[in-house]
Motif scaffolding. Structure first.
Motif, short mmCIF file in Angstrom:
data_model
loop_
_atom_site.label_atom_id
_atom_site.label_comp_id
_atom_site.label_asym_id
_atom_site.label_seq_id
_atom_site.Cartn_x
_atom_site.Cartn_y
_atom_site.Cartn_z
N LEU A 1 0.98 -1.07 -0.22
CA LEU A 1 0.12 -0.07 0.54
C LEU A 1 1.35 1.62 0.16
CD1 LEU A 1 -2.47 -0.86 2.47
CD2 LEU A 1 -3.01 -0.75 0.01
N TYR B 1 1.46 3.12 -2.63
CA TYR B 1 -0.10 3.92 -3.98
C TYR B 1 0.14 5.45 -3.85
CZ TYR B 1 -2.65 -1.17 -4.59
OH TYR B 1 -2.81 -1.98 -4.79
N GLU B 2 -0.03 5.97 -4.71
CA GLU B 2 0.37 7.69 -4.80
C GLU B 2 -1.52 7.88 -3.74
OE1 GLU B 2 0.19 10.43 -7.65
OE2 GLU B 2 1.61 9.15 -9.01
N ASP C 1 -9.01 -0.05 0.12
CA ASP C 1 -7.61 -0.53 -0.18
C ASP C 1 -6.88 -1.42 1.10
OD1 ASP C 1 -7.18 0.23 -2.78
OD2 ASP C 1 -6.73 2.22 -1.95
N LEU D 1 -4.59 6.41 -1.04
CA LEU D 1 -5.08 5.13 -0.65
C LEU D 1 -7.04 5.95 -0.52
CD1 LEU D 1 -2.38 4.18 1.76
CD2 LEU D 1 -3.30 2.97 0.05
#
Length: 297
Positions: free
Chosen positions: A263, A266-267, A273, A269
Motif C-alpha cells: 500500500l 500507492y499515490e 484499500d 489510498l
C-alpha cells in the motif's frame, strides 16, 4: 382449576422464551472462542454452578463449598491463557470475583534467591491476585530444581493459601500434560486442591483458519476470496502448524506487514484499500514468515 393450569403453562412458556441475564453473559463470554467445544461447555457449567450456588444461599438452601481452582493441560498456543482471561472477566460480571483481573506469573515471580524469600514472594503474588485469578504458566518449572530447590517452598505456600484463602482468589496452573502430572506429585495435597482439570487439545486446520479470519476481522481487515483460499491451502501445505494459535497470530502479522509494504507504494489510498488483503499479500506474508522461522532455527 383451569385458570391455575393456564398460569403454570404461561410460566413455563415464559422461562423457555427468556434467558436470564447471567446466562446471556456466560454465552456472550465464549462467543468468540473457536473450537474447544468441551472446554467451553465445562467453563460455562463452572460459571453457572457458581451463580446457582449463590442463589441457593440467598434462599437459605444448603450449599456446597466451591473450589474454582483449575488445572489446564495442553500444548502452547491452544487457548489456555485466553480461557483464563475470559473466566476472570466473566466471574467479575457474575459477582463471583470482586475485581476480575488476571495475574500472569512464572517461576521467577514466585521463587526467591534465599531461604524465606520464596514464601514472601509467593504470598505477595497471591495478595496481588485477590479478587481475580492467579495464572501460573509452565507451573511444572517450580519442581525442576529437585528436593532442595526453593520451588518446593513456593508450591507448599501456594497450597496453603489456596485452602486458607478459598473464595478470595482462583489459582489456575497450566502446562504440558506429561510435565504437569509429574509436578502434581511434588505435594500430596496439590492435586486435591484443583476441582477442575481441563485438557486443551490442539486446534484442527479448520479451527486455525477460522481463528485467522477472526483476527483479520477484529482488526478491520477483509480477506478477498482468493486470499482466503490461498491462506487455507498454504497452512495445509506447511504441515508443521501443530494446532497452535500462536502460529496463526504470527502469520497474520506477517501478512498485514506485506499488505502495508504494497500500500505504501500507492499515490492515493482509500478506506477499502487499507482493509483489503490480497492473495499476493498472503503469499508474501507466508514467505516472510517462513524466512523468519528459518533464520531463528
Amino acid at each position: 382449576m383451569n385458570g391455575q393450569v393456564k398460569f403454570i403453562i404461561s410460566q413455563k412458556h415464559s422461562s423457555q422464551q427468556f434467558e436470564s441475564q447471567e446466562w446471556q453473559k456466560i454465552e456472550h463470554a465464549f462467543k468468540q472462542f473457536v473450537g474447544l467445544e468441551h472446554i467451553k461447555e465445562t467453563l460455562k457449567s463452572i460459571a453457572a454452578w457458581a451463580v446457582i450456588n449463590q442463589k441457593r444461599e440467598e434462599f437459605g438452601l444448603k450449599t456446597e463449598k466451591q473450589s474454582h481452582h483449575m488445572l489446564f493441560y495442553g500444548n502452547p498456543g491452544t487457548g489456555k491463557t485466553t480461557a483464563a482471561r475470559v473466566m476472570a472477566t466473566l466471574l467479575k460480571e457474575l459477582n463471583i470475583l470482586e475485581r476480575g483481573h488476571l495475574v500472569e506469573a512464572e517461576r521467577a515471580d514466585l521463587v526467591g534467591e534465599y531461604i524465606g524469600h520464596t514464601a514472601v514472594k509467593t504470598r505477595e503474588l497471591i495478595k496481588k491476585a485477590e479478587g481475580g485469578i492467579l495464572f501460573i504458566d509452565e507451573a511444572y518449572s517450580l519442581s525442576r530444581g529437585g528436593e532442595k530447590d526453593f520451588g518446593r517452598e513456593a508450591i507448599d505456600t501456594l497450597v496453603k493459601h489456596m485452602e486458607d484463602s478459598s473464595g478470595r482468589f482462583i489459582c489456575i496452573l497450566a502446562g504440558y500434560k506429561r510435565e504437569m502430572n509429574g509436578f502434581l506429585r511434588m505435594n500430596t495435597g496439590l492435586k486435591s486442591r484443583f476441582a477442575h482439570l481441563l485438557y486443551f487439545p490442539d486446534y484442527t486446520l479448520n479451527d486455525l483458519n477460522h481463528i485467522a479470519v477472526n483476527m483479520f476481522n477484529i482488526k478491520d481487515y477483509k480477506l478477498s476470496k482468493p486470499a482466503g483460499d490461498r491462506l487455507l491451502r498454504s497452512m495445509r501445505e506447511m504441515g508443521d502448524i501443530s494446532g497452535n494459535g500462536r502460529f496463526v497470530r504470527n502469520l497474520t502479522e506477517f501478512i498485514i506487514r506485506a499488505q502495508a509494504v504494497r500500500l505504501l507504494k500507492y499515490e492515493e489510498l482509500t478506506k477499502k484499500d487499507c482493509m483489503y488483503i490480497s492473495e499476493d499479500d498472503v503469499l508474501k506474508g507466508i514467505e516472510g514468515y517462513k524466512k523468519d522461522k528459518q533464520d531463528h532455527q
